[in-house]
Design a protein around this motif. Structure first.
Motif, PDB file in Angstrom:
ATOM      1  N   ASP A 130      -5.736   2.489 -15.603  1.00  0.00           N
ATOM      2  CA  ASP A 130      -4.672   2.887 -15.927  1.00  0.00           C
ATOM      3  C   ASP A 130      -4.363   2.450 -17.364  1.00  0.00           C
ATOM      4  O   ASP A 130      -4.229   0.967 -17.379  1.00  0.00           O
ATOM      5  N   ARG A 186       0.138  -0.008 -16.026  1.00  0.00           N
ATOM      6  CA  ARG A 186       1.445  -0.110 -15.141  1.00  0.00           C
ATOM      7  C   ARG A 186       1.308  -0.233 -13.561  1.00  0.00           C
ATOM      8  O   ARG A 186       2.437  -0.717 -13.230  1.00  0.00           O
ATOM      9  N   ASP A 203      -1.447  -1.910 -12.176  1.00  0.00           N
ATOM     10  CA  ASP A 203      -2.449  -2.794 -11.924  1.00  0.00           C
ATOM     11  C   ASP A 203      -1.925  -4.113 -10.838  1.00  0.00           C
ATOM     12  O   ASP A 203      -2.502  -4.541 -10.049  1.00  0.00           O
ATOM     13  N   LEU A 253      -1.054   6.987  -7.334  1.00  0.00           N
ATOM     14  CA  LEU A 253      -2.392   7.228  -7.387  1.00  0.00           C
ATOM     15  C   LEU A 253      -2.539   8.360  -6.291  1.00  0.00           C
ATOM     16  O   LEU A 253      -1.859   8.426  -5.222  1.00  0.00           O
ATOM     17  N   SER A 275      -7.045   8.406  -8.798  1.00  0.00           N
ATOM     18  CA  SER A 275      -6.736   8.737 -10.144  1.00  0.00           C
ATOM     19  C   SER A 275      -5.223   8.866 -10.297  1.00  0.00           C
ATOM     20  O   SER A 275      -4.640   9.414  -9.416  1.00  0.00           O
ATOM     21  N   MET A 276      -4.672   8.621 -11.472  1.00  0.00           N
ATOM     22  CA  MET A 276      -3.378   8.930 -11.934  1.00  0.00           C
ATOM     23  C   MET A 276      -3.138  10.490 -12.037  1.00  0.00           C
ATOM     24  O   MET A 276      -3.912  11.129 -12.348  1.00  0.00           O
TER      25      MET A 276
END
Length: 240
Positions: free
Chosen positions: A177, A181, A183, A209, A236-237
């Motif tokens: 990321d 934002r 983590d 995610l 993934s975002m």
């Protein structure tokens, strides 16, 4: 008119058989002999004469033979990779439709019913590659982990989540990321031993995610197994 219809039916049968044999030779050469024998029975017993009323005579193929042909084509279709399965399904539907057009009695619907039943059963069969992967049991180093810890557990002195069974592998990755934002966002799991599906649900339910499975591009997919290969799990975002 009746002769034209008979000629058309012959042409459609011949086209279906030709396509089916070619596709079988390319994808499943071992079943080519079986399919060829069954279709030869269909072709030799198919009738194709004109009755006293000027209509095409019904095929003399027995119900058992028709069901056997439909079953073999259906079984090959559900395990064939795309786009080959479409050719098998098209040919199977065409051959199963012939008794519906010129057959008589309740037995005329049997090949179509068998073909449809095999496809539907394969579509809903609980043997999909990804579903089997999601049922894999894995072990976590602790019950609550931050996204950064899940991404690189060794950097925090943690063991990487691993499969409970020594004969299997658990490969996953979490994309970076850039803005950091998420983590530090914590994910609490229902247990330190859980299925891959529970692992996915916990992460997706408590972070933005989203998961997806990587696979070999040449592996293809089929009706019975879905995607034929699922090599690794990735998060993934979501795209904006």
């Amino acid at each position: 008119m009746a002769k034209s219809l008979t000629t058309l039916l012959r042409a459609l049968d011949a086209a279906a058989i030709t396509v089916l044999v070619v596709v079988a030779a390319l994808e499943y050469p071992l079943v080519l002999l079986v399919v060829g024998v069954l279709l030869a029975l269909w072709w030799s017993d198919r009738g194709g004469h004109i009755d006293s009323l000027g209509h095409p005579a019904r095929a003399t193929l027995s119900t058992t033979q028709g069901v056997l042909v439909a079953a073999v084509i259906g079984l090959v279709a559900v395990v064939a990779s795309k786009p080959y399965h479409l050719a098998f399904l098209a040919c199977g539907a065409l051959l199963a439709a012939r008794p519906l057009r010129v057959g008589a009695g309740i037995g005329r619907i049997a090949p179509a019913v068998v073909l449809a039943a095999i496809v539907v059963a394969a579509y809903y069969a609980p043997v999909k590659t990804i579903e089997r992967k999601k049922a894999q049991l894995i072990a976590l180093p602790k019950l609550e982990m931050a996204v950064a810890e899940l991404r690189s557990p060794w950097e925090f002195g943690l063991d990487r989540p691993s499969p409970v069974s020594s004969g299997s592998a658990f490969i996953y990755m979490i994309g970076e990321d850039p803005q950091g934002r998420i983590d530090d966002q914590l994910v609490r799991f229902p247990s330190q031993r859980l299925t891959m599906e529970q692992f996915i649900q916990a992460i997706e339910g408590q972070t933005p995610l989203q998961h997806w499975f990587a696979s070999c591009g040449n592996a293809g997919s089929s009706i019975l197994f879905g995607r034929n290969c699922a090599m690794g799990l990735a998060f993934s975002m979501p795209r904006p």
